[in-house]
Motif scaffolding. Structure first.
Motif, PDB file in Angstrom:
ATOM      1  N   ASP A   1      17.777  18.517  11.814  1.00  0.00           N
ATOM      2  CA  ASP A   1      16.846  19.441  12.461  1.00  0.00           C
ATOM      3  C   ASP A   1      15.484  18.798  12.673  1.00  0.00           C
ATOM      4  N   ASP A   2      15.034  18.055  11.689  1.00  0.00           N
ATOM      5  CA  ASP A   2      13.732  17.415  11.732  1.00  0.00           C
ATOM      6  C   ASP A   2      13.849  16.018  11.122  1.00  0.00           C
ATOM      7  N   PRO A   3      14.379  15.056  11.903  1.00  0.00           N
ATOM      8  CA  PRO A   3      14.634  13.719  11.354  1.00  0.00           C
ATOM      9  C   PRO A   3      13.366  13.060  10.812  1.00  0.00           C
ATOM     10  N   GLU A   4      13.524  12.440   9.660  1.00  0.00           N
ATOM     11  CA  GLU A   4      12.412  11.746   9.011  1.00  0.00           C
ATOM     12  C   GLU A   4      12.315  10.325   9.538  1.00  0.00           C
ATOM     13  N   GLY A   5      11.113   9.794   9.459  1.00  0.00           N
ATOM     14  CA  GLY A   5      10.885   8.425   9.878  1.00  0.00           C
ATOM     15  C   GLY A   5       9.600   7.885   9.292  1.00  0.00           C
ATOM     16  N   VAL A   6       9.240   6.705   9.746  1.00  0.00           N
ATOM     17  CA  VAL A   6       8.060   6.010   9.250  1.00  0.00           C
ATOM     18  C   VAL A   6       7.229   5.540  10.439  1.00  0.00           C
ATOM     19  N   VAL A   7       5.950   5.912  10.446  1.00  0.00           N
ATOM     20  CA  VAL A   7       5.004   5.376  11.416  1.00  0.00           C
ATOM     21  C   VAL A   7       4.438   4.101  10.810  1.00  0.00           C
ATOM     22  N   GLY A   8       4.468   3.038  11.590  1.00  0.00           N
ATOM     23  CA  GLY A   8       3.946   1.764  11.112  1.00  0.00           C
ATOM     24  C   GLY A   8       2.942   1.172  12.079  1.00  0.00           C
TER      25      GLY A   8
ATOM     26  N   MET B   1       0.841  -1.164   0.000  1.00  0.00           N
ATOM     27  CA  MET B   1       0.000   0.000   0.000  1.00  0.00           C
ATOM     28  C   MET B   1       0.889   1.232   0.000  1.00  0.00           C
ATOM     29  N   ARG B   2       0.551   2.195  -0.794  1.00  0.00           N
ATOM     30  CA  ARG B   2       1.387   3.380  -0.933  1.00  0.00           C
ATOM     31  C   ARG B   2       1.260   4.298   0.279  1.00  0.00           C
ATOM     32  N   ARG B   3       2.386   4.829   0.711  1.00  0.00           N
ATOM     33  CA  ARG B   3       2.401   5.721   1.869  1.00  0.00           C
ATOM     34  C   ARG B   3       1.670   7.026   1.604  1.00  0.00           C
ATOM     35  N   ASP B   4       1.595   7.440   0.338  1.00  0.00           N
ATOM     36  CA  ASP B   4       0.918   8.702   0.045  1.00  0.00           C
ATOM     37  C   ASP B   4      -0.609   8.560   0.032  1.00  0.00           C
ATOM     38  N   TYR B   5      -1.126   7.367   0.303  1.00  0.00           N
ATOM     39  CA  TYR B   5      -2.570   7.167   0.473  1.00  0.00           C
ATOM     40  C   TYR B   5      -3.047   7.691   1.825  1.00  0.00           C
ATOM     41  N   PHE B   6      -2.119   8.031   2.738  1.00  0.00           N
ATOM     42  CA  PHE B   6      -2.469   8.337   4.111  1.00  0.00           C
ATOM     43  C   PHE B   6      -2.172   9.794   4.475  1.00  0.00           C
ATOM     44  N   ASP B   7      -3.060  10.363   5.288  1.00  0.00           N
ATOM     45  CA  ASP B   7      -2.845  11.663   5.929  1.00  0.00           C
ATOM     46  C   ASP B   7      -2.955  11.436   7.426  1.00  0.00           C
TER      47      ASP B   7
ATOM     48  N   PHE C   1       2.893  -5.584   8.035  1.00  0.00           N
ATOM     49  CA  PHE C   1       2.491  -4.191   8.108  1.00  0.00           C
ATOM     50  C   PHE C   1       1.046  -4.043   7.654  1.00  0.00           C
ATOM     51  N   VAL C   2       0.258  -3.352   8.454  1.00  0.00           N
ATOM     52  CA  VAL C   2      -1.090  -2.977   8.066  1.00  0.00           C
ATOM     53  C   VAL C   2      -0.999  -1.706   7.235  1.00  0.00           C
ATOM     54  N   LEU C   3      -0.191  -0.759   7.731  1.00  0.00           N
ATOM     55  CA  LEU C   3       0.022   0.483   7.003  1.00  0.00           C
ATOM     56  C   LEU C   3       1.306   1.139   7.462  1.00  0.00           C
ATOM     57  N   GLU C   4       1.852   1.972   6.596  1.00  0.00           N
ATOM     58  CA  GLU C   4       3.035   2.781   6.899  1.00  0.00           C
ATOM     59  C   GLU C   4       2.822   4.161   6.304  1.00  0.00           C
ATOM     60  N   LEU C   5       3.330   5.175   6.998  1.00  0.00           N
ATOM     61  CA  LEU C   5       3.293   6.521   6.450  1.00  0.00           C
ATOM     62  C   LEU C   5       4.488   7.311   6.934  1.00  0.00           C
ATOM     63  N   ASN C   6       4.946   8.216   6.106  1.00  0.00           N
ATOM     64  CA  ASN C   6       6.109   9.051   6.421  1.00  0.00           C
ATOM     65  C   ASN C   6       5.706  10.158   7.378  1.00  0.00           C
TER      66      ASN C   6
END
Length: 159
Positions: free
Chosen positions: A73-80, A1-7, A89-94
């Motif tokens: 300054d603002d480290p990126e990561g992934v919520v899963g 599932m694409r991460r850009d599907y989620f807000d 994984f059910v879902l992941e988003l940046n």
């Protein structure tokens, strides 16, 4: 599932937040509902009846950094969100650490007994699909090591 599907939006964090209400994270999905429903549905091996949506005790929520916490300054990561029984994984988003870590701190501040709680709501195009009340939110560094001081871990739980 694409991460850009989620807000992802949060409530109950920052100035003006009710310090005794658990914070809320709302994940809105803008993709094929059947795909999300399939991932949130249980099967024989995961402790849920086939076709039923997973319960709160059948999922885990975590944040994995992609870069060192102190170096950006603002480290990126992934919520899963994962199925606890299968590890899938059910879902992941940046997301960024500056979005996630204040949420965890707000959950800690919203309790008197030391056991933090928060709520996760997953919507499909604004319509509620499922809501979970959770007390664990694990944070991992960019190398996959658990950051205990940044995580929500209920008292009495050994990891």
């Amino acid at each position: 599932m694409r991460r850009d599907y989620f807000d992802l939006t949060v409530e109950g964090v920052g100035d003006g937040a009710d310090s005794r209400s658990p914070p809320l994270v709302r994940i809105d999905f803008h993709g094929p509902e059947e795909l999300l429903r399939e991932r949130l549905s249980g099967g024989e091996s995961d402790g849920a009846d086939d076709g039923d949506l997973l319960a709160a005790d059948q999922i885990d929520v975590a944040f994995r950094l992609r870069e060192p916490l102190g170096e950006a300054d603002d480290p990126e990561g992934v919520v899963g969100v994962t199925n606890r029984y299968t590890g899938d994984f059910v879902l992941e988003l940046n997301e960024t650490a500056t979005d996630v870590l204040p949420f965890i701190h707000a959950a800690r501040d919203a309790t008197d007994d030391g056991d933090a709680r928060y709520r996760v709501e997953i919507d499909v195009d604004g319509d509620r699909l499922v809501a979970y009340d959770k007390d664990t939110f694990l944070v991992y560094d960019h190398e996959g090591n658990l950051l205990r001081s940044e995580s929500l871990i209920p008292s009495g739980v050994e990891l």
